[in-house]
Design a protein around this motif. Structure first.
Motif, PDB file in Angstrom:
ATOM      1  N   LEU A  48       0.839  -1.203   0.000  1.00 30.14           N
ATOM      2  CA  LEU A  48       0.000   0.000   0.000  1.00 30.14           C
ATOM      3  C   LEU A  48       0.874   1.254   0.000  1.00 30.14           C
ATOM      4  CD1 LEU A  48      -2.744   1.394   0.108  1.00 30.14           C
ATOM      5  CD2 LEU A  48      -2.572   1.312   2.604  1.00 30.14           C
ATOM      6  N   ALA A  49       1.923   1.248   0.797  1.00 29.05           N
ATOM      7  CA  ALA A  49       2.817   2.415   0.855  1.00 29.05           C
ATOM      8  C   ALA A  49       3.391   2.708  -0.525  1.00 29.05           C
ATOM      9  CB  ALA A  49       3.932   2.173   1.868  1.00 29.05           C
ATOM     10  N   GLU A  50       3.792   1.685  -1.231  1.00 31.50           N
ATOM     11  CA  GLU A  50       4.360   1.871  -2.571  1.00 31.50           C
ATOM     12  C   GLU A  50       3.318   2.480  -3.519  1.00 31.50           C
ATOM     13  OE1 GLU A  50       7.524   2.163  -4.798  1.00 31.50           O
ATOM     14  OE2 GLU A  50       7.648   1.254  -2.825  1.00 31.50           O
ATOM     15  N   LYS A  51       2.078   2.010  -3.438  1.00 34.23           N
ATOM     16  CA  LYS A  51       1.016   2.543  -4.290  1.00 34.23           C
ATOM     17  C   LYS A  51       0.658   3.988  -3.937  1.00 34.23           C
ATOM     18  CE  LYS A  51      -1.240  -1.881  -5.178  1.00 34.23           C
ATOM     19  NZ  LYS A  51      -2.408  -2.716  -4.869  1.00 34.23           N
ATOM     20  N   MET A  52       0.824   4.345  -2.653  1.00 35.75           N
ATOM     21  CA  MET A  52       0.408   5.668  -2.182  1.00 35.75           C
ATOM     22  C   MET A  52       1.494   6.734  -2.331  1.00 35.75           C
ATOM     23  SD  MET A  52      -2.748   5.431  -1.304  1.00 35.75           S
ATOM     24  CE  MET A  52      -3.039   6.849  -0.270  1.00 35.75           C
ATOM     25  N   LYS A  53       2.702   6.353  -2.657  1.00 36.01           N
ATOM     26  CA  LYS A  53       3.786   7.334  -2.784  1.00 36.01           C
ATOM     27  C   LYS A  53       3.448   8.469  -3.749  1.00 36.01           C
ATOM     28  CE  LYS A  53       7.679   4.495  -1.307  1.00 36.01           C
ATOM     29  NZ  LYS A  53       8.923   3.812  -1.709  1.00 36.01           N
ATOM     30  N   PRO A  54       2.866   8.196  -4.922  1.00 36.44           N
ATOM     31  CA  PRO A  54       2.509   9.323  -5.805  1.00 36.44           C
ATOM     32  C   PRO A  54       1.493  10.287  -5.169  1.00 36.44           C
ATOM     33  CG  PRO A  54       2.516   7.263  -7.037  1.00 36.44           C
ATOM     34  CD  PRO A  54       2.665   6.902  -5.594  1.00 36.44           C
ATOM     35  N   LYS A  55       0.547   9.763  -4.398  1.00 36.67           N
ATOM     36  CA  LYS A  55      -0.426  10.636  -3.730  1.00 36.67           C
ATOM     37  C   LYS A  55       0.243  11.472  -2.643  1.00 36.67           C
ATOM     38  CE  LYS A  55      -4.679   8.145  -4.579  1.00 36.67           C
ATOM     39  NZ  LYS A  55      -5.890   7.561  -4.009  1.00 36.67           N
ATOM     40  N   ILE A  56       1.197  10.874  -1.935  1.00 35.82           N
ATOM     41  CA  ILE A  56       1.926  11.618  -0.908  1.00 35.82           C
ATOM     42  C   ILE A  56       2.722  12.734  -1.561  1.00 35.82           C
ATOM     43  CG2 ILE A  56       3.753  11.464   0.838  1.00 35.82           C
ATOM     44  CD1 ILE A  56       2.778   8.523   1.300  1.00 35.82           C
ATOM     45  N   GLU A  57       3.396  12.411  -2.658  1.00 31.26           N
ATOM     46  CA  GLU A  57       4.151  13.432  -3.390  1.00 31.26           C
ATOM     47  C   GLU A  57       3.233  14.555  -3.851  1.00 31.26           C
ATOM     48  OE1 GLU A  57       6.754  12.055  -6.502  1.00 31.26           O
ATOM     49  OE2 GLU A  57       7.512  10.421  -5.259  1.00 31.26           O
ATOM     50  N   GLU A  58       2.057  14.195  -4.338  1.00 31.00           N
ATOM     51  CA  GLU A  58       1.083  15.196  -4.790  1.00 31.00           C
ATOM     52  C   GLU A  58       0.674  16.115  -3.632  1.00 31.00           C
ATOM     53  OE1 GLU A  58      -3.553  14.992  -6.118  1.00 31.00           O
ATOM     54  OE2 GLU A  58      -2.216  13.502  -7.014  1.00 31.00           O
ATOM     55  N   CYS A  59       0.429  15.545  -2.461  1.00 22.12           N
ATOM     56  CA  CYS A  59       0.063  16.361  -1.289  1.00 22.12           C
ATOM     57  C   CYS A  59       1.200  17.298  -0.891  1.00 22.12           C
ATOM     58  CB  CYS A  59      -0.285  15.462  -0.107  1.00 22.12           C
ATOM     59  SG  CYS A  59      -1.888  14.677  -0.255  1.00 22.12           S
ATOM     60  N   LEU A  60       2.422  16.787  -0.917  1.00 19.19           N
ATOM     61  CA  LEU A  60       3.571  17.633  -0.562  1.00 19.19           C
ATOM     62  C   LEU A  60       3.715  18.788  -1.552  1.00 19.19           C
ATOM     63  CD1 LEU A  60       6.141  14.862   0.395  1.00 19.19           C
ATOM     64  CD2 LEU A  60       5.240  16.619   1.933  1.00 19.19           C
ATOM     65  N   ILE A  72      12.053  14.400  -3.472  1.00 11.88           N
ATOM     66  CA  ILE A  72      11.332  13.757  -2.376  1.00 11.88           C
ATOM     67  C   ILE A  72      11.895  12.348  -2.259  1.00 11.88           C
ATOM     68  CG2 ILE A  72       9.106  12.904  -1.555  1.00 11.88           C
ATOM     69  CD1 ILE A  72       7.789  15.167  -3.233  1.00 11.88           C
ATOM     70  N   THR A  73      12.337  11.998  -1.065  1.00 10.37           N
ATOM     71  CA  THR A  73      12.908  10.673  -0.829  1.00 10.37           C
ATOM     72  C   THR A  73      12.099   9.973   0.252  1.00 10.37           C
ATOM     73  OG1 THR A  73      15.099  11.555  -1.338  1.00 10.37           O
ATOM     74  CG2 THR A  73      15.020   9.424  -0.224  1.00 10.37           C
ATOM     75  N   PHE A  74      11.712   8.731  -0.005  1.00  8.49           N
ATOM     76  CA  PHE A  74      10.988   7.932   0.978  1.00  8.49           C
ATOM     77  C   PHE A  74      11.961   6.973   1.652  1.00  8.49           C
ATOM     78  CE2 PHE A  74       7.696   9.222  -1.995  1.00  8.49           C
ATOM     79  CZ  PHE A  74       6.688   9.628  -1.138  1.00  8.49           C
ATOM     80  N   LYS A  75      11.817   6.827   2.956  1.00 13.89           N
ATOM     81  CA  LYS A  75      12.641   5.866   3.681  1.00 13.89           C
ATOM     82  C   LYS A  75      12.126   4.460   3.394  1.00 13.89           C
ATOM     83  CE  LYS A  75      13.999   9.070   7.287  1.00 13.89           C
ATOM     84  NZ  LYS A  75      13.998   9.393   8.710  1.00 13.89           N
ATOM     85  N   GLU A  76      13.010   3.494   3.479  1.00 10.97           N
ATOM     86  CA  GLU A  76      12.666   2.101   3.166  1.00 10.97           C
ATOM     87  C   GLU A  76      11.653   1.512   4.151  1.00 10.97           C
ATOM     88  OE1 GLU A  76      13.768  -0.078   0.677  1.00 10.97           O
ATOM     89  OE2 GLU A  76      14.595   1.697  -0.287  1.00 10.97           O
ATOM     90  N   ARG A  77      11.828   1.827   5.421  1.00  8.07           N
ATOM     91  CA  ARG A  77      11.036   1.188   6.472  1.00  8.07           C
ATOM     92  C   ARG A  77       9.611   1.739   6.515  1.00  8.07           C
ATOM     93  NH1 ARG A  77      11.139   1.694  12.525  1.00  8.07           N
ATOM     94  NH2 ARG A  77      10.439  -0.322  13.264  1.00  8.07           N
ATOM     95  N   VAL A  78       8.661   0.831   6.463  1.00 10.80           N
ATOM     96  CA  VAL A  78       7.243   1.157   6.595  1.00 10.80           C
ATOM     97  C   VAL A  78       6.769   0.497   7.886  1.00 10.80           C
ATOM     98  CG1 VAL A  78       4.953   0.822   5.592  1.00 10.80           C
ATOM     99  CG2 VAL A  78       6.912   1.255   4.105  1.00 10.80           C
ATOM    100  N   THR A  79       6.060   1.233   8.732  1.00  7.13           N
ATOM    101  CA  THR A  79       5.616   0.676  10.009  1.00  7.13           C
ATOM    102  C   THR A  79       4.094   0.692  10.105  1.00  7.13           C
ATOM    103  OG1 THR A  79       5.819   2.833  11.093  1.00  7.13           O
ATOM    104  CG2 THR A  79       7.723   1.368  11.220  1.00  7.13           C
ATOM    105  N   ILE A  80       3.605  -0.148  10.993  1.00  9.28           N
ATOM    106  CA  ILE A  80       2.173  -0.172  11.311  1.00  9.28           C
ATOM    107  C   ILE A  80       2.073   0.265  12.768  1.00  9.28           C
ATOM    108  CG2 ILE A  80       0.091  -1.569  11.459  1.00  9.28           C
ATOM    109  CD1 ILE A  80       1.487  -3.534   9.474  1.00  9.28           C
ATOM    110  N   ASN A  81       1.401   1.396  13.017  1.00 14.13           N
ATOM    111  CA  ASN A  81       1.328   1.881  14.398  1.00 14.13           C
ATOM    112  C   ASN A  81       0.228   1.141  15.164  1.00 14.13           C
ATOM    113  OD1 ASN A  81      -1.152   3.176  13.954  1.00 14.13           O
ATOM    114  ND2 ASN A  81      -0.268   5.202  13.792  1.00 14.13           N
ATOM    115  N   PRO A  82       0.167   1.305  16.479  1.00 15.44           N
ATOM    116  CA  PRO A  82      -0.824   0.573  17.280  1.00 15.44           C
ATOM    117  C   PRO A  82      -2.277   0.842  16.897  1.00 15.44           C
ATOM    118  CG  PRO A  82       0.872   1.486  18.697  1.00 15.44           C
ATOM    119  CD  PRO A  82       1.112   2.043  17.322  1.00 15.44           C
ATOM    120  N   MET A  83      -2.529   1.978  16.266  1.00 15.29           N
ATOM    121  CA  MET A  83      -3.898   2.285  15.839  1.00 15.29           C
ATOM    122  C   MET A  83      -4.235   1.648  14.497  1.00 15.29           C
ATOM    123  SD  MET A  83      -5.187   4.033  18.273  1.00 15.29           S
ATOM    124  CE  MET A  83      -6.628   4.743  17.540  1.00 15.29           C
ATOM    125  N   GLY A  84      -3.273   0.976  13.886  1.00 17.77           N
ATOM    126  CA  GLY A  84      -3.512   0.293  12.622  1.00 17.77           C
ATOM    127  C   GLY A  84      -3.179   1.116  11.390  1.00 17.77           C
TER     128      GLY A  84
END
Length: 159
Positions: A48-60, A72-84
């Motif tokens: 999902l993170a990979e698919k959403m990168k263009p939308k994140i770039e658009e927002c920025l 714009i550089t994305f870090k490799e690590r993607v995390t899932i926080n306790p809220m999901g």
């Protein structure tokens, strides 16, 4: 009689050892399945993170009213926080210490839940037309000469 008691005792010990062994094996297999499930959740988050990168770039870029962003550089690590939420982090213009951002993604709706920026990056997105000119001047006066020159350059104003 003594032989019968010995035989029954041996059978009871064998049964106890067998049951204990089966329970231990079941627990190990259960833990392995949990780890496999976590990995699959992590894989889903990364997809999902990979698919959403263009939308994140658009927002920025939409926030970047001064056209400050070069890369714009994305870090490799993607995390899932306790809220999901799936959290992806990155940085702007090859400055990870200064211009950091993070985006929280909603897995079910496949959209950006929220975005946050480092203070330095947020300042580059500021629209000073929304403020009294004195507020901008006070902010600029709080910076060192070098920081002030860089800031004005970043937002496209003359030094």
């Amino acid at each position: 009689m003594k032989n019968t008691i010995k035989l029954v005792s041996v059978l009871v010990v064998i049964i106890i050892v067998s049951v204990t062994s089966l329970i231990t094996q079941h627990n190990k297999q259960s833990k392995t399945n949990d780890v496999a499930k976590e990995k699959s959740d992590q894989e889903k988050a990364e997809e999902l993170a990979e698919k959403m990168k263009p939308k994140i770039e658009e927002c920025l870029r939409k926030e970047d009213i001064h056209h400050f962003i070069k890369t714009i550089t994305f870090k490799e690590r993607v995390t899932i926080n306790p809220m999901g939420y799936i959290v992806i982090r990155g940085y702007i213009n090859d400055e990870p210490e200064k211009y950091e951002f993070s985006a929280s993604l909603k897995y079910r709706t496949k959209e950006i839940g929220s975005m946050s920026y480092s203070a330095e990056l947020g300042d580059r997105f500021e629209n000073w037309d929304d403020f009294d000119p004195q507020v901008k001047e006070d902010y600029l006066n709080s910076l060192s000469k070098k920081e002030r020159e860089q800031y004005l350059k970043d937002i496209g104003e003359k030094v």
